[in-house]
Design an enzyme around this catalytic site. Structure first.
Site, PDB file in Angstrom:
ATOM      1  N   THR A  57       0.855  -1.183   0.000  1.00 63.58           N
ATOM      2  CA  THR A  57       0.000   0.000   0.000  1.00 63.58           C
ATOM      3  C   THR A  57       0.896   1.241   0.000  1.00 63.58           C
ATOM      4  O   THR A  57       2.080   1.156  -0.294  1.00 63.58           O
ATOM      5  CB  THR A  57      -0.993  -0.037   1.186  1.00 63.58           C
ATOM      6  N   ASN A  58       0.346   2.409   0.297  1.00 69.76           N
ATOM      7  CA  ASN A  58       1.132   3.648   0.317  1.00 69.76           C
ATOM      8  C   ASN A  58       0.628   4.553   1.437  1.00 69.76           C
ATOM      9  O   ASN A  58      -0.288   4.186   2.184  1.00 69.76           O
ATOM     10  CB  ASN A  58       1.077   4.337  -1.051  1.00 69.76           C
ATOM     11  N   ARG A  59       1.201   5.755   1.547  1.00 72.19           N
ATOM     12  CA  ARG A  59       0.954   6.604   2.718  1.00 72.19           C
ATOM     13  C   ARG A  59      -0.289   7.491   2.587  1.00 72.19           C
ATOM     14  O   ARG A  59      -0.525   8.339   3.438  1.00 72.19           O
ATOM     15  CB  ARG A  59       2.174   7.488   2.961  1.00 72.19           C
TER      16      ARG A  59
END
Ligand code: CTP
Length: 247
Positions: A53-55
């Site tokens: 995933t990412n931030r």
């Protein structure tokens, strides 16, 4: 907005997104336009217990969705997993993966007047999802990733969307040039660009500072809370739509 749709379509009526006069009556729906907003990160599974995933927190997309509703428009929010409450009076479709977001957007975008792509979609996903938890073996592990579909980039040619198309560009360098390249490549009417290398703005922050990159000009908006900024962005996007309809 009708309530037919995929099984996980969830109309929400529960949350005040933070405007002080939160007992607002949404303006008559006939005044409003239909807006699709994508938001949040996507989550790409590796095995039953792990994912990529990412931030992205989803805050920009969620506050934008709330601001469109506050201004009397109908909103469908297609969102990856976030910790946020869904804004009141938004039709909400939760998704996990880039592929799911692609499918939902392809299904609904044709009904929309405006589409705003604020999601931080994974560019790559594991080529295969391991059915069992991957056990430790050697000192290194190589994951084989494949490209996901570019959802915003599919809007015009693949989905046939003719409304007002707005993308986001989260950049760490060459902000305006990179955003303008995305504007052209993805056939957008506007790209909202922010420099995510700057502390205090962008991912997971409550504030943001953006450039509005149009085909014929660039405008800089001052640093503002995501709520204040969302109202300015709604004004800019609705004005752009009006201009396109008139021309
Ligand atoms: N986007 C999308 N689908 C993808 C990737 C991006 O819809 N698979 C959308 C985002 O929601 C955003 C815009 O495209 O509105 C730009 O996303 P960004 O990640 O900055 O651009 P990329 O095209 O992925 O380019 P790069 O990562 O190489 O900068």
């Amino acid at each position: 907005m009708h309530s037919q749709g995929p099984p996980r379509f969830i109309p929400r009526r529960a949350f005040c997104w933070g405007i002080p006069a939160c007992h607002f009556q949404p303006a008559a729906q006939t005044r409003g336009v239909k807006v699709l907003v994508t938001a949040g990160p996507t989550r790409e599974p590796i095995d039953p217990v792990r994912f990529l995933t990412n931030r992205s927190s989803g805050k920009m997309g969620y506050t934008l969705a709330g601001a469109f509703v506050h201004e009397g428009h109908s909103v469908m929010l297609v969102s990856g997993p976030t910790d946020l409450d869904v804004p009141e009076n938004v039709d909400y479709i939760p998704v996990e993966t880039a592929a799911e977001m692609h499918d939902v957007v392809s299904r609904y975008i044709g009904k929309m007047d405006i589409a705003v792509f604020a999601a931080a979609v994974a560019d790559y996903t594991p080529a295969t999802i391991e059915p069992q938890k991957i056990k430790k073996s050697g000192d290194t592990l190589t994951l084989h990733l494949v490209r996901t579909a570019d959802i915003l980039g599919s809007a015009r040619e693949k989905f046939g969307f003719t409304g007002t198309l707005v993308g986001f560009a989260a950049e760490t360098e060459n902000l305006e040039a990179n955003a303008r390249e995305k504007l052209v490549r993805k056939h957008c009417d506007l790209v909202i660009a922010n420099d995510v290398s700057q502390p205090g703005i962008g991912f997971d922050s409550d504030h943001n500072q953006v450039l509005l990159v149009y085909p014929d000009r660039t405008e800089s908006l001052p640093l503002a809370s995501k709520h204040e900024l969302s109202l300015q962005l709604v004004d800019a996007i609705v004005a752009l739509k009006k201009l396109m309809v008139e021309s």
